[in-house]
Design a protein around this motif. Structure first.
Motif, mmCIF file in Angstrom:
data_model
loop_
_atom_site.group_PDB
_atom_site.id
_atom_site.type_symbol
_atom_site.label_atom_id
_atom_site.label_comp_id
_atom_site.label_asym_id
_atom_site.label_seq_id
_atom_site.Cartn_x
_atom_site.Cartn_y
_atom_site.Cartn_z
ATOM 1 N N GLN A 45 5.455 -13.179 -12.037
ATOM 2 C CA GLN A 45 6.066 -11.854 -12.100
ATOM 3 C C GLN A 45 5.762 -10.981 -10.888
ATOM 4 O O GLN A 45 6.468 -9.998 -10.658
ATOM 5 C CB GLN A 45 5.612 -11.128 -13.369
ATOM 6 N N GLY A 46 4.743 -11.305 -10.131
ATOM 7 C CA GLY A 46 4.365 -10.482 -8.985
ATOM 8 C C GLY A 46 5.501 -10.194 -8.027
ATOM 9 O O GLY A 46 5.760 -9.034 -7.689
ATOM 10 N N PRO A 47 6.227 -11.222 -7.563
ATOM 11 C CA PRO A 47 7.337 -10.951 -6.641
ATOM 12 C C PRO A 47 8.422 -10.062 -7.250
ATOM 13 O O PRO A 47 8.993 -9.222 -6.563
ATOM 14 C CB PRO A 47 7.884 -12.345 -6.333
ATOM 15 N N LYS A 48 8.686 -10.227 -8.533
ATOM 16 C CA LYS A 48 9.698 -9.392 -9.189
ATOM 17 C C LYS A 48 9.281 -7.924 -9.183
ATOM 18 O O LYS A 48 10.079 -7.032 -8.921
ATOM 19 C CB LYS A 48 9.933 -9.850 -10.626
ATOM 20 N N VAL A 49 8.019 -7.675 -9.489
ATOM 21 C CA VAL A 49 7.502 -6.304 -9.515
ATOM 22 C C VAL A 49 7.557 -5.706 -8.117
ATOM 23 O O VAL A 49 7.975 -4.567 -7.924
ATOM 24 C CB VAL A 49 6.063 -6.271 -10.069
ATOM 25 N N THR A 50 7.155 -6.481 -7.120
ATOM 26 C CA THR A 50 7.175 -6.004 -5.739
ATOM 27 C C THR A 50 8.587 -5.658 -5.309
ATOM 28 O O THR A 50 8.815 -4.632 -4.666
ATOM 29 C CB THR A 50 6.575 -7.073 -4.793
ATOM 30 N N ASP A 51 9.551 -6.500 -5.679
ATOM 31 C CA ASP A 51 10.939 -6.252 -5.299
ATOM 32 C C ASP A 51 11.500 -5.010 -5.982
ATOM 33 O O ASP A 51 12.335 -4.305 -5.419
ATOM 34 C CB ASP A 51 11.816 -7.456 -5.658
ATOM 35 N N GLN A 52 11.068 -4.704 -7.191
ATOM 36 C CA GLN A 52 11.622 -3.593 -7.962
ATOM 37 C C GLN A 52 11.007 -2.247 -7.625
ATOM 38 O O GLN A 52 11.572 -1.217 -7.938
ATOM 39 C CB GLN A 52 11.436 -3.844 -9.458
ATOM 40 N N ARG A 53 9.885 -2.229 -6.987
ATOM 41 C CA ARG A 53 9.211 -0.948 -6.788
ATOM 42 C C ARG A 53 9.847 -0.096 -5.708
ATOM 43 O O ARG A 53 9.576 1.082 -5.603
ATOM 44 C CB ARG A 53 7.728 -1.142 -6.520
ATOM 45 N N GLY A 54 10.697 -0.662 -4.886
ATOM 46 C CA GLY A 54 11.383 0.119 -3.860
ATOM 47 C C GLY A 54 10.532 0.321 -2.630
ATOM 48 O O GLY A 54 9.446 -0.254 -2.498
ATOM 49 N N PRO A 55 11.014 1.157 -1.712
ATOM 50 C CA PRO A 55 10.271 1.359 -0.459
ATOM 51 C C PRO A 55 8.926 2.044 -0.709
ATOM 52 O O PRO A 55 8.779 2.841 -1.627
ATOM 53 C CB PRO A 55 11.190 2.241 0.368
ATOM 54 N N ARG A 56 7.989 1.700 0.112
ATOM 55 C CA ARG A 56 6.647 2.274 -0.009
ATOM 56 C C ARG A 56 6.658 3.724 0.452
ATOM 57 O O ARG A 56 7.220 4.045 1.494
ATOM 58 C CB ARG A 56 5.679 1.452 0.828
ATOM 59 N N ARG A 57 6.022 4.570 -0.336
ATOM 60 C CA ARG A 57 5.907 5.974 0.032
ATOM 61 C C ARG A 57 4.474 6.261 0.401
ATOM 62 O O ARG A 57 3.552 5.652 -0.123
ATOM 63 C CB ARG A 57 6.316 6.868 -1.138
ATOM 64 N N SER A 58 4.302 7.208 1.287
ATOM 65 C CA SER A 58 2.939 7.574 1.646
ATOM 66 C C SER A 58 2.358 8.491 0.572
ATOM 67 O O SER A 58 3.080 9.121 -0.191
ATOM 68 C CB SER A 58 2.897 8.262 3.006
ATOM 69 N N ALA A 59 1.052 8.552 0.531
ATOM 70 C CA ALA A 59 0.362 9.392 -0.444
ATOM 71 C C ALA A 59 0.588 10.858 -0.107
ATOM 72 O O ALA A 59 0.771 11.225 1.056
ATOM 73 C CB ALA A 59 -1.123 9.076 -0.434
ATOM 74 N N PRO A 60 0.566 11.721 -1.123
ATOM 75 C CA PRO A 60 0.687 13.154 -0.856
ATOM 76 C C PRO A 60 -0.467 13.621 0.034
ATOM 77 O O PRO A 60 -1.536 13.018 0.046
ATOM 78 C CB PRO A 60 0.590 13.801 -2.234
ATOM 79 N N PRO A 61 -0.266 14.709 0.757
ATOM 80 C CA PRO A 61 -1.294 15.176 1.703
ATOM 81 C C PRO A 61 -2.664 15.377 1.077
ATOM 82 O O PRO A 61 -3.676 15.089 1.697
ATOM 83 C CB PRO A 61 -0.744 16.499 2.225
ATOM 84 N N TRP A 62 -2.723 15.834 -0.171
ATOM 85 C CA TRP A 62 -4.023 16.128 -0.781
ATOM 86 C C TRP A 62 -4.767 14.837 -1.170
ATOM 87 O O TRP A 62 -5.934 14.876 -1.470
ATOM 88 C CB TRP A 62 -3.870 17.028 -1.999
ATOM 89 N N CYS A 63 -4.088 13.689 -1.135
ATOM 90 C CA CYS A 63 -4.732 12.410 -1.474
ATOM 91 C C CYS A 63 -5.179 11.643 -0.237
ATOM 92 O O CYS A 63 -5.873 10.650 -0.355
ATOM 93 C CB CYS A 63 -3.783 11.529 -2.269
#
Length: 65
Positions: A45-63
């Motif tokens: 299931q790992g590849p399926k989850v990776t494919d579904q999560r969409g583009p990577r977003r950066s963490a909010p500034p406070w994180c």
């Protein structure tokens, strides 16, 4: 109750029982079976989850460190 001496002693007894149970051969076998099953699911299931999560977003500034 865990903050009291009696509570701490009870907590230590519970932890000792849990550690002792983890040493039993039957428990070790079940743990090994569960680890194997989880690894199989993650591999499948790992590849399926990776494919579904969409583009990577950066963490909010406070994180950000």
């Amino acid at each position: 109750m865990l903050g009291t001496r009696a509570g701490r002693e009870q907590f230590e007894k519970i932890m000792a029982s849990a550690k002792s149970a983890l040493e039993l051969p039957a428990v070790k076998d079940k743990v090994t079976q569960a680890e194997s099953a989880i690894s199989d699911v993650v591999r499948e299931q790992g590849p399926k989850v990776t494919d579904q999560r969409g583009p990577r977003r950066s963490a909010p500034p406070w994180c950000r460190a």
